[in-house]
Design an enzyme around this catalytic site. Structure first.
Site, short mmCIF file in Angstrom:
data_model
loop_
_atom_site.label_atom_id
_atom_site.label_comp_id
_atom_site.label_asym_id
_atom_site.label_seq_id
_atom_site.Cartn_x
_atom_site.Cartn_y
_atom_site.Cartn_z
N ILE A 17 0.84 -1.22 0.00
CA ILE A 17 0.00 0.00 0.00
C ILE A 17 0.86 1.26 0.00
O ILE A 17 0.48 2.27 -0.60
CB ILE A 17 -1.02 -0.02 1.16
CG1 ILE A 17 -2.14 0.97 0.87
CG2 ILE A 17 -0.38 0.27 2.50
CD1 ILE A 17 -2.93 0.68 -0.35
N SER A 39 12.36 1.60 6.66
CA SER A 39 12.12 0.34 5.98
C SER A 39 13.25 -0.64 6.23
O SER A 39 14.41 -0.25 6.30
CB SER A 39 11.98 0.61 4.47
OG SER A 39 11.92 -0.60 3.77
N ARG A 40 12.85 -1.92 6.30
CA ARG A 40 13.86 -2.96 6.40
C ARG A 40 14.30 -3.41 5.02
O ARG A 40 15.26 -4.16 4.87
CB ARG A 40 13.28 -4.18 7.15
CG ARG A 40 12.63 -3.82 8.48
CD ARG A 40 11.72 -4.91 8.99
NE ARG A 40 10.74 -5.32 7.99
CZ ARG A 40 9.87 -6.32 8.14
NH1 ARG A 40 9.87 -7.02 9.24
NH2 ARG A 40 9.03 -6.61 7.19
N LYS A 93 -5.34 1.96 7.74
CA LYS A 93 -6.41 1.23 8.41
C LYS A 93 -5.99 -0.23 8.60
O LYS A 93 -5.20 -0.72 7.77
CB LYS A 93 -7.73 1.32 7.63
CG LYS A 93 -7.65 0.69 6.21
CD LYS A 93 -7.95 -0.78 6.21
CE LYS A 93 -7.45 -1.48 5.00
NZ LYS A 93 -7.52 -2.92 5.05
N ASP A 171 -9.40 -7.86 6.74
CA ASP A 171 -8.47 -6.81 6.29
C ASP A 171 -9.14 -5.99 5.17
O ASP A 171 -9.24 -4.77 5.29
CB ASP A 171 -7.13 -7.41 5.85
CG ASP A 171 -6.20 -6.34 5.34
OD1 ASP A 171 -5.67 -5.58 6.16
OD2 ASP A 171 -6.04 -6.22 4.11
P1 NAP Z 1 2.62 -5.43 3.10
O1 NAP Z 1 2.70 -5.37 1.62
O2 NAP Z 1 2.89 -6.72 3.78
O3 NAP Z 1 3.57 -4.30 3.65
C1 NAP Z 1 3.76 -4.06 5.02
C2 NAP Z 1 5.16 -3.52 5.22
O4 NAP Z 1 5.34 -3.20 6.61
C3 NAP Z 1 6.26 -4.54 4.90
O5 NAP Z 1 6.58 -4.54 3.54
C4 NAP Z 1 7.40 -4.05 5.77
O6 NAP Z 1 8.02 -2.99 5.07
C5 NAP Z 1 6.71 -3.41 6.97
N1 NAP Z 1 6.76 -4.21 8.19
C6 NAP Z 1 7.24 -3.80 9.38
N2 NAP Z 1 7.13 -4.75 10.30
C7 NAP Z 1 6.56 -5.80 9.70
C8 NAP Z 1 6.18 -7.09 10.16
N3 NAP Z 1 6.35 -7.48 11.42
N4 NAP Z 1 5.61 -7.93 9.26
C9 NAP Z 1 5.42 -7.55 7.99
N5 NAP Z 1 5.75 -6.33 7.50
C10 NAP Z 1 6.31 -5.46 8.35
O7 NAP Z 1 1.18 -4.95 3.60
P2 NAP Z 1 0.22 -3.87 2.94
O8 NAP Z 1 -0.73 -4.54 2.03
O9 NAP Z 1 1.01 -2.73 2.43
O10 NAP Z 1 -0.64 -3.46 4.22
C11 NAP Z 1 -0.12 -2.63 5.24
C12 NAP Z 1 -1.28 -1.93 5.92
O11 NAP Z 1 -1.99 -1.18 4.93
C13 NAP Z 1 -2.30 -2.89 6.54
O12 NAP Z 1 -2.81 -2.32 7.72
C14 NAP Z 1 -3.39 -2.99 5.48
O13 NAP Z 1 -4.67 -3.26 6.04
C15 NAP Z 1 -3.36 -1.58 4.91
N6 NAP Z 1 -3.88 -1.49 3.55
C16 NAP Z 1 -3.51 -2.38 2.58
C17 NAP Z 1 -4.09 -2.29 1.30
C18 NAP Z 1 -3.72 -3.22 0.17
O14 NAP Z 1 -4.40 -3.20 -0.86
N7 NAP Z 1 -2.67 -4.02 0.28
C19 NAP Z 1 -5.03 -1.31 1.03
C20 NAP Z 1 -5.31 -0.38 2.01
C21 NAP Z 1 -4.76 -0.50 3.25
P3 NAP Z 1 9.58 -2.78 5.08
O15 NAP Z 1 10.16 -3.99 4.43
O16 NAP Z 1 9.73 -1.54 4.30
O17 NAP Z 1 10.02 -2.64 6.52
#
Ligand code: NAP
Length: 311
Positions: A17, A39-40, A93, A171
Site C-alpha cells: 500500500i 524500511s527494512r 487502516k 483486512d
Molecule cells: P505489506 O505489503 O505486507 O507491507 C507491510 C510492510 O510493513 C512490509 O513490507 C514491511 O516494510 C513493513 N513491516 C514492518 N514490520 C513488519 C512485520 N512485522 N511484518 C510484515 N511487514 C512489516 O502490507 P500492505 O498490504 O502494504 O498493508 C499494510 C497496511 O496497509 C495494513 O494495515 C493494510 O490493512 C493496509 N492497507 C492495505 C491495502 C492493500 O491493498 N494491500 C489497502 C489499504 C490499506 P519494510 O520492508 O519496508 O520494513
C-alpha cells in the site's frame, strides 16, 4: 504551521500500500515533501532510508509527520518515537490490531500534543459522499454487503495477514464496515457471526454476519477465496422501497436500479488533503467504530475449520 510550508513526512513500512498509494499521493501533493523512508527492505529510492525512526532522527532528519503503513499489530514503537519527536501521525487502516491498542496509540499522541489520524481510505472513494446524501434522506430498512476478493491475487505472501492481529478476510472487509458506518452513523451491532478458518492459519478466510441498527438489518458476507470477479458492494433499501447500490468499493453508484455513475479514483489524494488539514490545524481524527465492529465479530464468531490454504 503555515499553509505554504511543506510538511516533511516519512513513510514507515514500504510494502504494497505504501508503494501503490502513499508514495504517489505524497509525490503529487502540494502539501507534503517526502523526507525519508523507514524500511527494512526499501532500496534504489531517491530519499534516505533508515531501519527505524530513531535512526532517522539520530542522523539529523527533520520530520513534521509520519505515515505508518506497517501491519496493524506492529505500530506502537513508531508511534512512540514519532510522538516523542512532535510528529503528526497517519495510521493506515485499521489503526491497530485491537481497540485497546488503538486507544493507547491515541493517548500517546494526545499526551505529546501531536495530531493523529486513523485513516479509513475507503470512505474517500468517489461515490461515498453521494451515497451518504442518499442515506440522510431515506430511512434504512435492509441491505446486503458482499465483499469478495481473491487473497492470493491481492495479498500474495502476506503471512502477517493470516496471524493473530492480521484480520484475515476482515483486512479488506473492514473497508465495508468503514463505509457503512460513514453512510449511516447508527449504533451498529453484529449478530450471529460465523467464520471459516483454514486449518493452517489463525484468521478467517470468510465471514458471515448480520449488521443491525434499530429495525435495519444488513446481511454481510466477506470472502477471500478465489472468485471470478472481485465484488465490493453495499446494497441498501429504504422503508419507502427506494434502493441504492454502491459498488466497486464505493466508486460506482446506482439509485433505484438506474444508470451506474462512476467517479475518478482519488482516495489517497483526498486522504492526504485531509491529513494536511489536520497537521496544519493541530487536530486529530480517530474513529474506531469499524475496528470495534470487527473486534465484536471476532469475539462472538462461531468458527468452522476448513481445508488449508497456500499464502
Ligand atoms: P505489506 O505489503 O505486507 O507491507 C507491510 C510492510 O510493513 C512490509 O513490507 C514491511 O516494510 C513493513 N513491516 C514492518 N514490520 C513488519 C512485520 N512485522 N511484518 C510484515 N511487514 C512489516 O502490507 P500492505 O498490504 O502494504 O498493508 C499494510 C497496511 O496497509 C495494513 O494495515 C493494510 O490493512 C493496509 N492497507 C492495505 C491495502 C492493500 O491493498 N494491500 C489497502 C489499504 C490499506 P519494510 O520492508 O519496508 O520494513
Amino acid at each position: 504551521m503555515s499553509t505554504q510550508t511543506p510538511i516533511r513526512i516519512a513513510v514507515v513500512g514500504v510494502g504494497k500500500i505504501a508503494r501503490d498509494q502513499h508514495l504517489p499521493a505524497i509525490r503529487d501533493s502540494p502539501d507534503f515533501e517526502l523526507a525519508a523512508l523507514i524500511s527494512r527492505s526499501a532500496c534504489n529510492v531517491d530519499v534516505p532510508v533508515f531501519a527505524s525512526l530513531d535512526a532517522a532522527f539520530a542522523a539529523g532528519i527533520i520530520l513534521d509527520a509520519v505515515a505508518i503503513c506497517t501491519p496493524p499489530n506492529v505500530r506502537w514503537e513508531a508511534c512512540r518515537v514519532a510522538s516523542r519527536h512532535g510528529c503528526a501521525i497517519l495510521l493506515e487502516k485499521p489503526p491497530a490490531a485491537t481497540v485497546d491498542e488503538a486507544r493507547i496509540l491515541k493517548r500517546l499522541a494526545n499526551h505529546a500534543g501531536v495530531p493523529i489520524f486513523a485513516t479509513w481510505h475507503a470512505r474517500y472513494a468517489s461515490k461515498v459522499s453521494e451515497a451518504a446524501a442518499w442515506c440522510r434522506t431515506h430511512s434504512l430498512l435492509s441491505g446486503r454487503i458482499d465483499w469478495f476478493e481473491d487473497a492470493r491475487k491481492w495479498h500474495p505472501g502476506q503471512v502477517w495477514l493470516w496471524k493473530e492481529g492480521g484480520f484475515g478476510v476482515f483486512d479488506p472487509g473492514i473497508n465495508a464496515l468503514s463505509i457503512l458506518s460513514a453512510l449511516h452513523s447508527a449504533d451498529w451491532r453484529i449478530s450471529e457471526p460465523s467464520f471459516d478458518v483454514p486449518s493452517n492459519v489463525e484468521m478467517p478466510i470468510s465471514a458471515k454476519f448480520t449488521l443491525i441498527a434499530g429495525d435495519a438489518l444488513i446481511e454481510t458476507k466477506f470472502d477471500f477465496r478465489p472468485t471470478a470477479v472481485d465484488t465490493w458492494s453495499i446494497h441498501l433499501e429504504s422503508i419507502e422501497g427506494a434502493r441504492m447500490d454502491l459498488t466497486e468499493g464505493g466508486s460506482a453508484l446506482s439509485i433505484d436500479g438506474g444508470v451506474v455513475s462512476r467517479g475518478q479514483q482519488q482516495e489517497y489524494t483526498a486522504l492526504y488533503e485531509r491529513f494536511a488539514g489536520l497537521v496544519r490545524s493541530g487536530e486529530s481524527e480517530f474513529d474506531i467504530i469499524p475496528l470495534q465492529l470487527a473486534e465484536d465479530a471476532f469475539a462472538n464468531a462461531k468458527t468452522c475449520i476448513v481445508g488449508p490454504i497456500t499464502i
